[in-house]
Scaffold this active site. Structure first.
Site, short mmCIF file in Angstrom:
data_model
loop_
_atom_site.label_atom_id
_atom_site.label_comp_id
_atom_site.label_asym_id
_atom_site.label_seq_id
_atom_site.Cartn_x
_atom_site.Cartn_y
_atom_site.Cartn_z
N VAL A 552 0.86 -1.18 0.00
CA VAL A 552 0.00 0.00 0.00
C VAL A 552 0.90 1.22 0.00
CG1 VAL A 552 -1.79 1.28 1.21
CG2 VAL A 552 -1.79 -1.22 1.29
N GLY A 556 -2.01 4.21 -3.95
CA GLY A 556 -3.07 3.25 -3.68
C GLY A 556 -2.50 1.88 -3.39
N ASP A 668 12.14 11.60 -6.46
CA ASP A 668 11.65 10.83 -5.31
C ASP A 668 12.51 9.59 -5.10
OD1 ASP A 668 10.03 10.40 -3.15
OD2 ASP A 668 8.42 9.44 -4.26
#
Length: 892
Positions: A552, A556, A668
């Site tokens: 998770v 999502g 990221d």
């Protein structure tokens, strides 16, 4: 090299040879042709010479223009960002009436390589949509009633190049005529750049008619087709199993482009891309046939014998009907060392081109490049006949040691029809292209024995009649031709569209998210990955059964799924309440559809159906890097394994920064976005926040701050200016995370230890770094290796980006550290250090993350993908159940 489409037209008025005018041509121009490696390269419509982005020198075209009083020079009014250079695309020679160039030929006994560059943009006083014209070279029609504007629109590209190999001519000159169509009002012709190159003997033997060869490597009895008077059009040129090869890296001075073959592979059976582990040399093959990079990489079927015996490795190409096509195979077996180890059959359009092919038996040596040419006729009896299929299948008749195939390179050329001296095809239209790709199948066909009877009925056009000088066009028709897919919202349309490597199209396709107003996906991206219906996704996940949830994240839930009966995938489903959504979904597709690298994740496809946003990736058995550092630490990684994973991730990031067409900043980088496969090969994942651009002249991208706390570049946070050094900072945190086996942020620790970056720098400055490394590594790291690794991580965490190393420098340092560790473990260490490590102090200001931590505790979101938490009920010691996104080792 972009897509080329050329249409036929007969010349009504032959331009006579003008000896006196020819003698008046500039001696400098003639010298340019006679310099061998220096071709004649013209920047049409420009009064001045100049250099393109590759440093090639282009000269003005006016002295070669012998007729065309009304021809004018024009400058494009707009510059598309996809243009590789101003030269030759920003100027054009426009022909309101017929005009002719005349070029001196260096060698009339060899073929002439002719390239025409087109940029159908806006030009003053000329409406590009009115441009319909023909091009005739040496009496051969290359284009007829051709619209560069329609071609560019249908193929979603801003510019393109047409390339022709013209047959030898008895004349000392080559005439190239541009003639506006008399069927269209206010029509005109135009060209932006012209290249004329004297080609070496690239076509040095008569090709074999597919279906006429016997078994084995003996082609003596096969039927050959003479092509001396034929011109050829380069339809496809592929570096099979390898990456794109730019013209500047081509061999023989021909400036050819070699493209990735993966977009043309039929079905799910992509095989395995392999790089030779021994030195490959030409060994008698002329160097101009293909660059060595083509022979150093190849695609094979892999090690699954039972699967291989019942399947093919197949490529499918769209071609024009009613032409003969020459298919050239490039082979170089760098693995087999004796006869009958790898034997396979070759099929072209369901005809046996060669059976029982044994490359080692043919060359009698390892790593020896060879090439072989075959021809086949493509008719227009049915829609499927406009496709050209190339298939390789393991041959089991000889009881070979391995059930496998191999291919290094593939070229496809269209042959001029001698009766009409024509190479042209119709103008492409979007509707026609859509129809042609509706027949693509969802799954690869099982192997079937070709219909040999059809080979006897093939129509062969005569090869004796051709024109003195004939033209060929290099049409690179890049089509992601793996599956038939339905466009959401339409029952009969297909999402597959042709694309070009050499342009970044801004054309987009709205795939209509019902709840959020629609998602725009470019046709390039839609063509490069598979579209899944929601029904397929539900079937793959057993209707999103919670037992299949393996992770998770901020986007999502992630599910384990099965597609095409046996292919494991990771399926990331958007959470409607998540702050991440349309933009991240679109960015992930746009980025990953264009990137191919061993250390970057591979996107299989996406689903945008009934309000859902779903991404489908390859499944990877070893999960995320973070899972193996802490969180239960299922598998304790050795220091060498950790180094190798860091090196792999660094290679992926280095490619993003320097190897892609434009600089790509990941934004990221963290241990949950570094995945490892079953062989512990690291891959960088999750490109939802990535940024890119056509240039980085400012050195940064001004953008709202996004990323993950603990990894966030403090300079980026302060100034909101993103650079590739922001990724370097985040990677420095990853390096300390690998060394210390603790999270980047841990609020449960004392205040000074919450931020790993701050704490590690403080320990390094105090020479106590050894106290905080992973206890599992104590005494197992070579002191000099630890010093090198720590210094690298420290430099990455410099407060100012200008003081940080590049990812290339980081990669070099990590590889050096790995070498030191290898020597240490093998007992060959030359280091005199035996005690504790003496790390140099870090002079940079230690970063204060307190404000970031405070914001983190107040649940302020910056739009990042939260750390992926493994569902303990579904995760087990079985590596198949460990979450990861990529497992397909195709070396793309």
């Amino acid at each position: 090299m972009p897509i080329f489409f050329f249409a036929p037209m007969k010349s009504k008025n032959h331009i006579p040879l003008l000896p006196l005018l020819f003698l008046s041509l500039s001696l400098n121009a003639i010298q340019a042709l006679n310099n061998g490696p220096n071709p004649l390269v013209l920047n049409c419509g420009s009064p001045n010479a100049g250099e393109d982005a590759d440093g090639r020198k282009w000269q003005p075209d006016d002295e070669f223009l012998i007729t065309g009083d009304k021809a004018v020079a024009a400058k494009a009014e707009t510059q598309d960002p996809s243009l590789p250079s101003d030269i030759p695309y920003m100027t054009a020679r426009i022909f309101p009436s017929e005009g002719t160039y005349q070029f001196p030929l260096q060698n009339s006994t060899s073929r002439t390589l002719l390239r025409l560059h087109f940029y159908p943009s806006s030009y003053p006083n000329f409406n590009i949509s009115n441009s319909y014209f023909s091009v005739i070279a040496g009496g051969v029609t290359l284009l007829n009633n051709f619209s560069a504007s329609l071609a560019a629109e249908a193929l979603s590209q801003a510019y393109f190049i047409k390339e022709y190999y013209l047959a030898p001519s008895e004349l000392p000159t080559l005439n190239v005529t541009f003639k506006p169509s008399d069927k269209q009002p206010q029509s005109f012709g135009f060209v932006n750049g012209i290249e004329v190159i004297s080609s070496p003997m690239v076509f040095d033997e008569e090709p074999i008619l597919a279906g006429s060869a016997g078994s084995g490597n003996d082609f003596q009895a096969a039927t050959t087709v003479p092509i001396d008077t034929n011109s050829l059009e380069t339809m496809y040129r592929l570096n099979v199993g390898g990456q794109y090869i730019a013209p500047t890296n081509d061999s023989g001075g021909l400036m050819r482009s070699w493209y990735d073959d993966s977009l043309y592979i039929y079905g799910a059976g992509h095989g395995v891309a392999v790089q030779a582990n021994i030195t490959v040399g030409y060994k008698g093959l002329p160097t101009y046939i293909a660059p060595l990079d083509v022979y150093r990489t190849y695609r094979s079927m892999g090690a699954f014998v039972d699967v291989n015996k019942n399947s093919n490795l197949t490529w499918v190409f769209q071609v024009d009907p009613n032409f003969m096509y020459l298919i050239r195979f490039h082979w170089c077996d760098s693995e087999m060392t004796k006869i009958n180890q790898r034997v396979f059959d070759v099929y072209i359009n369901n005809k046996t081109a060669a059976s029982e092919m044994d490359i080692f038996a043919w060359t009698n040596s390892i790593a020896t490049p060879i090439k072989k040419d075959f021809v086949v006729h493509v008719s227009n009896k049915a829609d499927s006949d406009t496709q050209l299929w190339v298939a390789l299948h393991p041959n089991d008749k000889t009881k070979a040691e391995f059930a496998d195939v191999l291919l290094n390179g593939l070229e496809i050329f269209k042959l001029s029809d001698n009766g009409k001296s024509n190479l042209a095809g119709p103008n492409p239209t979007l509707s026609d292209l859509m129809k042609k790709y509706q027949e693509a199948q969802m799954a690869p066909k099982s192997f079937e024995t070709p219909n040999e009877s059809s080979s006897s009925t093939v129509v062969i056009t005569g090869a004796a009649g051709g024109a003195a000088a004939v033209g060929i066009a290099a049409v690179i028709f890049l089509v992601a031709y793996n599956r038939k897919k339905r466009v959401p919202g339409g029952d009969s349309a297909t999402s597959w569209l042709p694309i070009s490597w050499n342009s970044n199209s801004t054309t987009t396709k709205s795939v209509g998210r019902s709840t959020q107003g629609g998602v725009s996906i470019s046709t390039d991206a839609a063509s490069n990955c598979r579209y899944f219906s929601l029904a397929e996704i539900k079937n793959a996940t057993k209707n999103f059964d919670e037992s299949n949830v393996i992770g998770v994240g901020g986007f999502g839930k992630v599910y384990k799924g099965i597609i095409d009966s046996d292919m494991k995938v990771a399926i990331k489903r958007s959470n409607p309440s998540s702050e991440q959504g349309v933009h991240e979904f679109q960015t992930e597709i746009e980025m990953l559809s264009q990137l191919r690298h061993r250390h970057l994740v591979s996107l299989i496809g996406f689903c945008e159906d009934n309000g859902e946003m779903i991404l489908v990736y390859d499944y990877m058995g070893k999960g995320t890097l973070r899972e193996h550092l802490y969180k239960g630490n299922k598998i304790i990684l050795t220091w060498k394994q950790r180094l190798e994973i860091c090196i792999g991730a660094a290679r992926g990031l280095h490619y993003l920064h320097t190897g892609a067409k434009y600089t790509i900043i990941h934004r990221d980088v963290k241990t949950t976005n570094i995945l490892v496969d079953d062989k512990w090969v690291a891959k960088v994942s999750d490109f939802g926040l990535s940024k890119t651009g056509p240039n980085m002249n400012k050195g940064h991208v001004s953008t709202v701050v996004k990323g993950s706390f603990g990894y966030l570049d403090p300079e980026y946070f302060r100034r909101q200016q993103l650079t590739e050094k922001s990724d370097v900072y985040s990677f420095g945190v990853v390096l300390f995370e690998v060394l210390c086996a603790r999270p980047a942020l841990n609020p449960s620790l004392p205040k000074e230890q919450v931020s790993l970056a701050d704490w590690a720098l403080r320990c390094a400055r105090n020479k106590t770094l050894e106290d905080i490394i992973d206890p599992q590594l104590k005494g197992k790291i070579a002191p000099e290796c630890l010093k090198k690794f720590a210094e690298t991580a420290e430099k990455c965490l410099a407060d100012h980006g200008v003081d940080r190393p590049t990812m290339g420098d980081v990669l070099w340092s990590l590889e050096s550290a790995l070498q030191i560790q290898d020597n240490f473990e093998s007992g060959r260490s030359n280091s005199s250090s035996s005690g504790s490590m003496n790390l140099e102090s870090v002079e940079e200001e230690v970063i204060d993350h307190n404000s970031l931590i405070a914001m983190h505790r107040s649940t302020l979101s910056l739009g990042e993908d939260d750390d992926v938490e493994v569902n303990k009920s579904s995760a087990s010691d079985n590596t198949e159940d460990v979450f990861s996104l990529f497992v397909n080792q195709q070396g793309r």
